[in-house]
Write an enzyme that holds these catalytic residues in place. Structure first.
Site, PDB file in Angstrom:
ATOM      1  N   LYS A 104       2.803  50.262 -17.027  1.00 25.34           N
ATOM      2  CA  LYS A 104       3.802  49.557 -16.115  1.00 25.34           C
ATOM      3  C   LYS A 104       5.186  49.132 -16.997  1.00 25.34           C
ATOM      4  CE  LYS A 104       2.960  48.115 -11.934  1.00 25.34           C
ATOM      5  NZ  LYS A 104       2.029  48.807 -11.111  1.00 25.34           N
ATOM      6  N   ASP A 144       7.619  51.030  -7.655  1.00 17.01           N
ATOM      7  CA  ASP A 144       6.806  49.733  -7.532  1.00 17.01           C
ATOM      8  C   ASP A 144       7.523  48.945  -6.822  1.00 17.01           C
ATOM      9  OD1 ASP A 144       5.364  47.048  -8.820  1.00 17.01           O
ATOM     10  OD2 ASP A 144       4.047  48.870  -9.313  1.00 17.01           O
TER      11      ASP A 144
END
Length: 418
Positions: A104, A144
């Protein structure tokens, strides 16, 4: 050298180990990120003002393959959050049998406060910082919260420019004309719908009888609302960062989407014949299905006892704080966990990666057919284990995911069972 562990992941695993036995060696591997990258991103704004943002990328575990995970642009991005989300990505990719580990990344900024030119500059700077640590067989980022296909296009173009050759498979979630996949935009919502539909079928519940609440009306929440509404469910409440709407008879989602497109946010209640409520009131409405599709930790110990939904479909990452999970379980709520419910996005990202590597273009019908098959197969596996062992769905999903990661670590000699 002292290992840097993920404290939130450790808490998550310790709670899980009360149900699933995990050895000290297993915990050590699972609570320790493989690589943490932290850096500064300077920007000269259009006005000439100079600002500096914090950038992050955590490559949590690569036992199953290249790491994979989104990049978020949000003013509340911080390292602990990025570590937890990269851990959840590792579990998600493992659960749905993808050849990926978890990662991430993010930048601490409010994208609404930057011009398109400034966003492009920031995106390019982020890639320059990470160039040696990402790539089709190393780490494959995607969109995202706060990022989209255009941001991925900027990043992919900058990476290819530095590499001196096209490198489409380094990023997924790109625009269709620039190496992106058909079906990617609605993939997360479609995956969530397929899982919910399969659960309803299993429990013999009629979708057309559902009263649904959706928190978050960005890409995922808006597509999910549209899909469910068109299938006959009643969407009684929805929200974005600006406002929350409630209408007991059900909102006209087609009209909401048209107004949202024009105004850039959920329309005023009066335009929809609805009542404006607070986000907290929305979460606590009586309903059949609630889909949190915004940000993490929206359901905590402070409000868990007030949740009246029968089913929670976790479309956001970690929308339920770990300590609230047990409260919801005791209340008899069914939680379809994030690592399953919102896996549609990473599954179609995998299809995009494959298309780029093999110089193929898949039709949307094929993408959605393959997505449905893969995510329903994963749901059935989780549901079977939950039934056999009397686990809730989250525990069963975590067990499947962790066992696959530990098997891969064992095969490469990193994990000795104790």
């Amino acid at each position: 050298m002292k290992k840097i562990i993920c404290l939130k992941c450790k808490s998550h695993l310790e709670a899980l180990s009360e149900k699933i036995p995990l050895s000290k060696a297993a915990l050590d591997i699972l609570q320790t990120p493989r690589k943490i990258l932290q850096f500064k991103i300077p920007l000269t704004k259009d006005t000439g003002e100079k600002v500096v943002f914090d950038g992050y990328r955590v490559q949590y575990n690569n036992a199953l393959g290249p790491t994979k995970g989104g990049i978020r642009f949000h003013q509340e991005v911080h390292l602990d959050e990025v570590k937890l989300l990269s851990f959840l990505m590792a579990l998600k990719c493992s659960l749905v049998s993808l050849p990926y580990g978890g990662a991430k990344g993010g930048i601490t900024l409010d994208p609404s406060q930057l011009s398109q030119n400034e966003l492009e500059q920031v995106s390019q700077a982020y890639v320059r910082e990470l160039f040696n640590d990402i790539g089709p067989n190393q780490d494959v980022p995607a969109p995202d919260v706060g990022t989209n296909n255009l941001i991925m296009d900027y990043m992919q173009e900058e990476y290819s420019k530095i590499a001196g050759k096209p490198a489409l498979a380094t990023f997924t979630g790109k625009s269709v004309g620039k190496g992106g996949s058909a079906g990617r935009v609605q993939a997360t919502a479609m995956g969530g719908f397929y899982v919910l539909e399969e659960y309803l079928k299993q429990e013999k519940i009629d979708l057309k009888e559902l009263r649904v609440v959706i928190q978050g009306f960005g890409n995922v929440g808006s597509h999910l609302a549209d899909i469910l509404w068109r299938k006959g469910a009643k969407i009684i409440a929805l929200s974005d960062a600006k406002r929350a709407l409630y209408k007991e008879e059900g909102l006209n989602i087609e009209k909401v989407l048209l107004e949202q497109k024009e105004k850039g946010c959920v329309p005023e209640a009066s335009l929809m014949g609805a009542k404006e409520i607070t986000n907290q009131e929305l979460l606590e409405l009586p309903c059949d299905v609630m889909a949190p599709a915004a940000i993490s930790h929206q359901i905590t110990l402070n409000n868990a006892n007030n949740i009246k939904a029968k089913i929670i479909l976790e479309m956001a990452n970690a929308p339920i704080a770990p300590e609230a999970d047990e409260v919801l379980n005791k209340k008899g709520l069914v939680v379809i966990p994030d690592i399953l419910a919102n896996a549609g996005g990473v599954i179609v990202s995998y299809f995009e990666w494959l298309q780029n590597l093999n110089n193929e273009i898949w039709e949307e019908e094929m993408v959605l057919r393959e997505l449905k098959q893969k995510i329903i197969s994963s749901f059935k596996k989780v549901s079977l284990i939950a039934g056999e062992k009397n686990y809730d769905l989250r525990t069963a999903a975590n067990m499947v995911a962790i066992e696959r990661i530990l098997m891969a670590e064992k095969q490469r000699g990193n994990y000795l069972e104790s």
